[in-house]
Design a protein around this motif. Structure first.
Motif, PDB file in Angstrom:
ATOM      1  N   CYS A  59      45.527 -67.295 117.007  1.00 26.59           N
ATOM      2  CA  CYS A  59      46.467 -66.996 116.059  1.00 26.59           C
ATOM      3  C   CYS A  59      46.718 -65.819 115.426  1.00 26.59           C
ATOM      4  O   CYS A  59      45.308 -64.827 115.066  1.00 26.59           O
ATOM      5  CB  CYS A  59      46.262 -68.237 114.989  1.00 26.59           C
ATOM      6  SG  CYS A  59      45.417 -69.484 115.478  1.00 26.59           S
ATOM      7  N   THR A  79      48.939 -70.354 106.681  1.00 21.59           N
ATOM      8  CA  THR A  79      49.996 -70.584 107.594  1.00 21.59           C
ATOM      9  C   THR A  79      49.155 -69.153 108.764  1.00 21.59           C
ATOM     10  O   THR A  79      49.191 -68.120 108.559  1.00 21.59           O
ATOM     11  CB  THR A  79      51.310 -69.431 107.220  1.00 21.59           C
ATOM     12  OG1 THR A  79      51.104 -70.893 106.100  1.00 21.59           O
ATOM     13  CG2 THR A  79      52.711 -70.304 107.849  1.00 21.59           C
ATOM     14  N   THR A  81      50.904 -68.049 113.589  1.00 20.06           N
ATOM     15  CA  THR A  81      51.308 -67.779 113.816  1.00 20.06           C
ATOM     16  C   THR A  81      50.691 -68.247 115.153  1.00 20.06           C
ATOM     17  O   THR A  81      49.422 -66.797 115.602  1.00 20.06           O
ATOM     18  CB  THR A  81      52.312 -67.228 114.925  1.00 20.06           C
ATOM     19  OG1 THR A  81      53.343 -67.036 113.525  1.00 20.06           O
ATOM     20  CG2 THR A  81      53.042 -67.359 115.959  1.00 20.06           C
ATOM     21  N   ILE A  86      54.130 -70.750 117.769  1.00 16.45           N
ATOM     22  CA  ILE A  86      54.065 -71.969 116.730  1.00 16.45           C
ATOM     23  C   ILE A  86      52.907 -71.642 115.738  1.00 16.45           C
ATOM     24  O   ILE A  86      52.450 -70.783 115.425  1.00 16.45           O
ATOM     25  CB  ILE A  86      52.735 -73.339 117.990  1.00 16.45           C
ATOM     26  CG1 ILE A  86      52.955 -73.509 119.292  1.00 16.45           C
ATOM     27  CG2 ILE A  86      52.249 -73.672 117.214  1.00 16.45           C
ATOM     28  CD1 ILE A  86      52.187 -74.239 120.138  1.00 16.45           C
ATOM     29  N   THR A  87      54.186 -72.663 114.492  1.00 11.00           N
ATOM     30  CA  THR A  87      53.686 -71.919 113.544  1.00 11.00           C
ATOM     31  C   THR A  87      53.154 -72.989 113.256  1.00 11.00           C
ATOM     32  O   THR A  87      53.427 -73.780 113.219  1.00 11.00           O
ATOM     33  CB  THR A  87      54.742 -72.210 112.532  1.00 11.00           C
ATOM     34  OG1 THR A  87      56.101 -70.522 113.043  1.00 11.00           O
ATOM     35  CG2 THR A  87      54.774 -71.319 110.694  1.00 11.00           C
ATOM     36  N   VAL A  88      52.177 -72.912 112.447  1.00 11.02           N
ATOM     37  CA  VAL A  88      50.587 -73.620 112.440  1.00 11.02           C
ATOM     38  C   VAL A  88      50.722 -73.225 110.570  1.00 11.02           C
ATOM     39  O   VAL A  88      50.435 -72.657 109.959  1.00 11.02           O
ATOM     40  CB  VAL A  88      49.767 -73.487 111.994  1.00 11.02           C
ATOM     41  CG1 VAL A  88      48.363 -74.611 112.116  1.00 11.02           C
ATOM     42  CG2 VAL A  88      50.141 -73.464 113.893  1.00 11.02           C
ATOM     43  N   THR A  89      50.862 -74.502 109.997  1.00 12.97           N
ATOM     44  CA  THR A  89      50.148 -74.045 108.208  1.00 12.97           C
ATOM     45  C   THR A  89      49.909 -75.963 107.941  1.00 12.97           C
ATOM     46  O   THR A  89      49.221 -77.135 108.497  1.00 12.97           O
ATOM     47  CB  THR A  89      52.011 -74.999 106.924  1.00 12.97           C
ATOM     48  OG1 THR A  89      52.808 -73.613 107.906  1.00 12.97           O
ATOM     49  CG2 THR A  89      51.300 -74.793 105.769  1.00 12.97           C
ATOM     50  N   VAL A 109      51.792 -79.989 113.172  1.00 11.42           N
ATOM     51  CA  VAL A 109      52.746 -78.997 113.574  1.00 11.42           C
ATOM     52  C   VAL A 109      53.988 -79.459 114.277  1.00 11.42           C
ATOM     53  O   VAL A 109      54.023 -80.371 114.593  1.00 11.42           O
ATOM     54  CB  VAL A 109      52.282 -78.256 114.411  1.00 11.42           C
ATOM     55  CG1 VAL A 109      53.192 -77.169 114.619  1.00 11.42           C
ATOM     56  CG2 VAL A 109      50.724 -77.391 114.722  1.00 11.42           C
ATOM     57  N   GLN A 111      57.472 -78.917 114.678  1.00 10.10           N
ATOM     58  CA  GLN A 111      58.578 -77.596 115.344  1.00 10.10           C
ATOM     59  C   GLN A 111      59.480 -77.669 116.367  1.00 10.10           C
ATOM     60  O   GLN A 111      59.062 -78.373 117.521  1.00 10.10           O
ATOM     61  CB  GLN A 111      57.136 -76.114 115.880  1.00 10.10           C
ATOM     62  CG  GLN A 111      58.324 -74.808 115.931  1.00 10.10           C
ATOM     63  CD  GLN A 111      57.112 -73.812 116.415  1.00 10.10           C
ATOM     64  OE1 GLN A 111      55.989 -73.952 115.600  1.00 10.10           O
ATOM     65  NE2 GLN A 111      57.508 -72.528 116.758  1.00 10.10           N
ATOM     66  N   ASN A 115      56.152 -82.722 116.980  1.00 11.96           N
ATOM     67  CA  ASN A 115      54.889 -82.667 116.567  1.00 11.96           C
ATOM     68  C   ASN A 115      54.015 -82.949 117.235  1.00 11.96           C
ATOM     69  O   ASN A 115      53.823 -83.544 117.698  1.00 11.96           O
ATOM     70  CB  ASN A 115      55.243 -84.346 115.700  1.00 11.96           C
ATOM     71  CG  ASN A 115      56.160 -84.078 114.673  1.00 11.96           C
ATOM     72  OD1 ASN A 115      56.556 -83.142 113.989  1.00 11.96           O
ATOM     73  ND2 ASN A 115      57.109 -85.263 114.461  1.00 11.96           N
ATOM     74  N   VAL A 141      45.368 -76.555 119.150  1.00 12.55           N
ATOM     75  CA  VAL A 141      46.870 -76.452 118.398  1.00 12.55           C
ATOM     76  C   VAL A 141      47.780 -76.559 119.643  1.00 12.55           C
ATOM     77  O   VAL A 141      48.196 -76.092 120.965  1.00 12.55           O
ATOM     78  CB  VAL A 141      47.229 -74.940 117.988  1.00 12.55           C
ATOM     79  CG1 VAL A 141      49.096 -75.541 117.639  1.00 12.55           C
ATOM     80  CG2 VAL A 141      46.958 -73.999 117.160  1.00 12.55           C
ATOM     81  N   CYS A 142      48.366 -78.437 119.623  1.00 14.44           N
ATOM     82  CA  CYS A 142      49.614 -78.989 120.107  1.00 14.44           C
ATOM     83  C   CYS A 142      48.773 -79.015 121.685  1.00 14.44           C
ATOM     84  O   CYS A 142      49.652 -78.659 122.421  1.00 14.44           O
ATOM     85  CB  CYS A 142      50.354 -78.364 120.769  1.00 14.44           C
ATOM     86  SG  CYS A 142      51.768 -77.914 118.793  1.00 14.44           S
TER      87      CYS A 142
END
Length: 157
Positions: A59, A79, A81, A86-89, A109, A111, A115, A141-142
């Motif tokens: 990230c 926050t 990338t 993939i933008t992660v908040t 996520v 995007q 989801n 992440v995903c």
């Protein structure tokens, strides 16, 4: 004559033992450096990546906010990338341990119509000597494993 020799030998033993006790008491303790005390308040505020990047297996472009809740814990939000695009908040919590905050976070996520969940576990933020924070993280992440280290500096107000 034997009793004088025995008395002299006994006196020598007692004196030798006494000298050894005195020499043991005179040994000085090795000086130790004081352990630096870090407060959760030193982590408080908004931080951002020192270098902008979007690594394929990690990230980057991290914006990291620490809000103390007690003297030894804080809420963490960020926050970033991750996995190149993939933008992660997300948000989570952490606990102060020595000079670091051990933290976990999770979220969803959303995007491009997809989801998917993300989790960061057993992550750590350490205050370094220059006043920056080194964030070590590991998670998914995903479903894509991500891990790495990102250095963040305090946002100037």
């Amino acid at each position: 004559m034997k009793s004088i020799l025995a008395a002299g030998l006994l006196a020598a033993c007692v004196l030798a033992a006494g000298c050894d006790l005195l020499s043991n008491n005179k040994k000085e303790a090795t000086p130790t450096s004081p352990t630096p005390t870090v407060s959760v308040d030193q982590f408080a505020g908004s931080w951002q990546s020192v270098t902008a990047s979007t690594p394929a297996t990690g990230c980057g472009n991290l914006k990291y906010t620490v809000t103390p809740t007690t003297t030894s814990s804080a809420n963490v939000s960020f926050t970033a990338t991750c996995a190149s695009n993939i933008t992660v908040t997300g948000s989570g919590s952490g606990t102060l341990s020595g000079s670091a905050i051990n933290w976990n976070a999770s979220g969803l996520v959303a995007q491009g119509g997809v989801n998917c969940p993300f989790t960061f576990t057993n992550s750590k933020a350490t205050l370094d000597a220059s006043g920056q924070i080194v964030v070590n993280y590991t998670g998914t992440v995903c479903g894509i494993p991500v891990s790495g280290t990102e250095t963040v500096k305090k946002n100037s107000a």
